[in-house]
Write a protein that holds these residues in place. Structure first.
Motif, mmCIF file in Angstrom:
data_model
loop_
_atom_site.group_PDB
_atom_site.id
_atom_site.type_symbol
_atom_site.label_atom_id
_atom_site.label_comp_id
_atom_site.label_asym_id
_atom_site.label_seq_id
_atom_site.Cartn_x
_atom_site.Cartn_y
_atom_site.Cartn_z
ATOM 1 N N GLY A 263 0.802 -1.224 0.000
ATOM 2 C CA GLY A 263 0.000 0.000 0.000
ATOM 3 C C GLY A 263 0.830 1.265 0.000
ATOM 4 O O GLY A 263 0.503 2.220 0.707
ATOM 5 N N PHE A 264 1.895 1.299 -0.795
ATOM 6 C CA PHE A 264 2.823 2.429 -0.948
ATOM 7 C C PHE A 264 3.710 2.647 0.281
ATOM 8 O O PHE A 264 4.452 3.632 0.347
ATOM 9 N N ARG A 265 3.667 1.759 1.280
ATOM 10 C CA ARG A 265 4.359 2.006 2.542
ATOM 11 C C ARG A 265 5.868 1.755 2.491
ATOM 12 O O ARG A 265 6.559 1.912 3.498
ATOM 13 N N LEU A 266 6.387 1.352 1.325
ATOM 14 C CA LEU A 266 7.828 1.193 1.177
ATOM 15 C C LEU A 266 8.469 2.377 0.456
ATOM 16 O O LEU A 266 9.660 2.349 0.153
ATOM 17 N N SER A 267 7.689 3.404 0.180
ATOM 18 C CA SER A 267 8.246 4.626 -0.418
ATOM 19 C C SER A 267 8.910 5.439 0.692
ATOM 20 O O SER A 267 8.307 5.700 1.730
ATOM 21 N N SER A 268 10.153 5.859 0.440
ATOM 22 C CA SER A 268 10.905 6.560 1.488
ATOM 23 C C SER A 268 11.938 7.482 0.867
ATOM 24 O O SER A 268 12.313 7.337 -0.303
ATOM 25 N N GLN A 269 12.429 8.410 1.677
ATOM 26 C CA GLN A 269 13.543 9.266 1.295
ATOM 27 C C GLN A 269 14.630 9.126 2.366
ATOM 28 O O GLN A 269 14.367 9.287 3.561
ATOM 29 N N SER A 270 15.824 8.805 1.917
ATOM 30 C CA SER A 270 16.953 8.588 2.823
ATOM 31 C C SER A 270 18.094 9.512 2.436
ATOM 32 O O SER A 270 18.489 9.569 1.264
ATOM 33 N N TYR A 271 18.639 10.202 3.419
ATOM 34 C CA TYR A 271 19.756 11.117 3.213
ATOM 35 C C TYR A 271 20.856 10.739 4.203
ATOM 36 O O TYR A 271 20.583 10.547 5.403
ATOM 37 N N GLY A 272 22.085 10.635 3.701
ATOM 38 C CA GLY A 272 23.130 10.196 4.607
ATOM 39 C C GLY A 272 24.525 10.460 4.108
ATOM 40 O O GLY A 272 24.748 11.075 3.054
ATOM 41 N N TYR B 193 7.802 9.088 2.018
ATOM 42 C CA TYR B 193 7.972 9.809 0.760
ATOM 43 C C TYR B 193 6.794 9.512 -0.152
ATOM 44 O O TYR B 193 6.205 8.427 -0.129
ATOM 45 N N HIS B 194 6.454 10.490 -0.978
ATOM 46 C CA HIS B 194 5.425 10.411 -2.006
ATOM 47 C C HIS B 194 4.100 9.964 -1.412
ATOM 48 O O HIS B 194 3.567 10.637 -0.540
ATOM 49 N N ARG B 195 3.560 8.793 -1.828
ATOM 50 C CA ARG B 195 2.211 8.397 -1.420
ATOM 51 C C ARG B 195 2.193 7.525 -0.167
ATOM 52 O O ARG B 195 1.153 6.964 0.182
ATOM 53 N N ASN B 196 3.301 7.399 0.500
ATOM 54 C CA ASN B 196 3.356 6.595 1.716
ATOM 55 C C ASN B 196 2.415 7.192 2.777
ATOM 56 O O ASN B 196 2.590 8.334 3.195
ATOM 57 N N PRO B 197 1.420 6.433 3.248
ATOM 58 C CA PRO B 197 0.480 6.983 4.228
ATOM 59 C C PRO B 197 1.057 7.076 5.640
ATOM 60 O O PRO B 197 0.479 7.754 6.501
ATOM 61 N N ASN B 198 2.177 6.388 5.896
ATOM 62 C CA ASN B 198 2.801 6.463 7.215
ATOM 63 C C ASN B 198 3.558 7.780 7.364
ATOM 64 O O ASN B 198 4.147 8.283 6.407
ATOM 65 N N ASP B 199 3.546 8.306 8.555
ATOM 66 C CA ASP B 199 4.331 9.492 8.891
ATOM 67 C C ASP B 199 5.387 9.047 9.897
ATOM 68 O O ASP B 199 5.074 8.802 11.072
#
Length: 399
Positions: free
Chosen positions: A213-222, A249-255
């Motif tokens: 459900g889009f929950r693997l969309s993420s933004q990682s900075y390192g 990130y994007h459509r991920n419903p988790n905050d």
């Protein structure tokens, strides 16, 4: 398919004018994998054979490459993740015939641009990798630019619109054959006297509702530092340090927001190699998929070979590990022989609960063009998952 047609057209256009620069590509792998997992009524026994074949044509900095792959199950007493009931342990090598790579590339001293279906492996492959251990592996439909504007400085930038997964052409549900999205991988590195210092930004867009459900969309900075120092007498120390911060990130419903940490060192001395490290994939509030996730990484290389943590648990994971190995140049007909043992202790990042321990063993060698390996993993569960034992016997041949 459009990529394949375009690349074949480029190969045809190259034609006889560059016949002297035609290179055949061929490799094969035969593997037996046995898995025993508590809680399942039967063991898994998978004998799979994977073949890749293709051609690369090059001329004046330009090259075109097409490569196909096929995987067949000679013994299919295993759950491949797609077919049948999961009464046996999963071995993620479904039968498959597919286009593996189809790319056009331009290469010069300061610039390399690759377009099409390709392999992308960044740094240690923790965040972006090829998943080479799996028979079908992972490739990317992408445009990638590698720029070296000055000595020691490199910019690596990729736009990926489709991730071709290990599940092959029959992938379905959460295990799609390809996962679309607007992925961006940015990697800027500089060679310093103490090692290569890298800053990175990985924007992962798993834009498929069926995939969690889009929950693997993420933004990682390192940032990452990796280097090695030689001290004479055959003594060498290699080390790496890494830290990253990840959020939705994007459509991920988790905050959510979670951290990543890695400290790793390996000492080599007259054939011996002693290593150790500590890796943390942090948690946020303990809800599913709010911990630090790396869905595009080569996860088999991390947190043990039993593959118990391909998805980071809700409370995150801390992996304290140590390894010992020894190598020989040759033993009889075998060349580059090595033995390795590793131990892992796993805990949760949040609430610090003991997940379990794992022992991994590996023996490798080369016989002509064939690499031979025997691998074993034993995961003993405590507060998470179940006891699992795996054995691999593998032959790899390349032209």
């Amino acid at each position: 398919m459009r990529i394949a047609i375009a690349t074949v057209a480029a190969l045809a256009a190259a034609g006889p004018a560059c016949a002297q620069d035609v290179k055949a590509l061929a490799e094969a792998r035969l593997r037996y994998e046995h898995v025993e997992q508590d809680g399942l009524p039967r063991d898994a026994d998978a004998v799979t054979a994977r073949v890749r074949a293709g051609v690369q044509v090059s001329e004046s900095g330009w090259s075109a490459l097409v490569e196909a792959q096929g995987n067949v199950a000679l013994d299919d007493r295993y759950y491949d993740g797609l077919h049948g009931a999961a009464t046996r342990p999963q071995v993620g090598d479904p039968e498959n015939v597919a286009l593996y790579r189809a790319q056009l590339q331009y290469r010069s001293a300061p610039l390399t641009v690759t377009a099409g279906r390709q392999r992308i492996a960044l740094d240690d492959e923790r965040f972006v990798g090829n998943a080479a251990i799996r028979q079908n592996a992972q490739t990317f439909d992408a445009v990638r630019a590698e720029v070296v504007p000055a000595k020691g400085l490199k910019l690596d930038l990729s736009y990926v619109w489709d991730v071709r997964t290990i599940w092959g052409v029959e992938g379905n549900g959460a295990r799609q054959p390809g996962v679309g999205g607007d992925n961006v991988f940015a990697n800027l590195s500089y060679a310093t006297p103490v090692g290569t210092l890298t800053g990175f930004a990985y924007l992962v867009d798993q834009d498929e509702a069926a995939v969690q459900g889009f929950r693997l969309s993420s933004q990682s900075y390192g940032v990452r530092l990796a280097g090695a120092q030689s001290f004479g007498g055959g003594v060498k120390l290699a080390y790496q340090l890494s830290h990253a911060r990840q959020s939705d990130y994007h459509r991920n419903p988790n905050d959510y927001s979670a951290s990543y940490w890695l400290a790793d060192a390996a000492l080599e001395l007259r054939g011996w190699k002693l290593g150790g490290g500590y890796e943390v994939l942090g948690a946020d509030r303990g809800a599913a998929l709010t911990s630090f996730q790396t869905p595009l990484g080569a996860v088999f290389k991390f947190q043990g070979w039993a593959d118990k943590f391909t998805t980071t648990p809700p409370d995150g994971i801390r992996d304290l590990y140590a390894s010992l190995g020894y190598g020989w140049k040759a033993i009889g007909p075998l060349k580059s022989v090595s033995l390795q043992a590793a131990y892992h202790r796993y805990e949760s990042d949040r609430l610090v609960r003991h997940y379990g321990n794992e022992i991994d063993l590996l023996a490798t060698g080369k016989l002509g063009k064939t690499a031979v390996s025997v691998r074993y993993a034993d995961y003993r569960a405590d507060l998470l998952l179940t006891d699992t034992r795996k054995l691999w016997l593998q032959l790899d041949w390349a032209l």
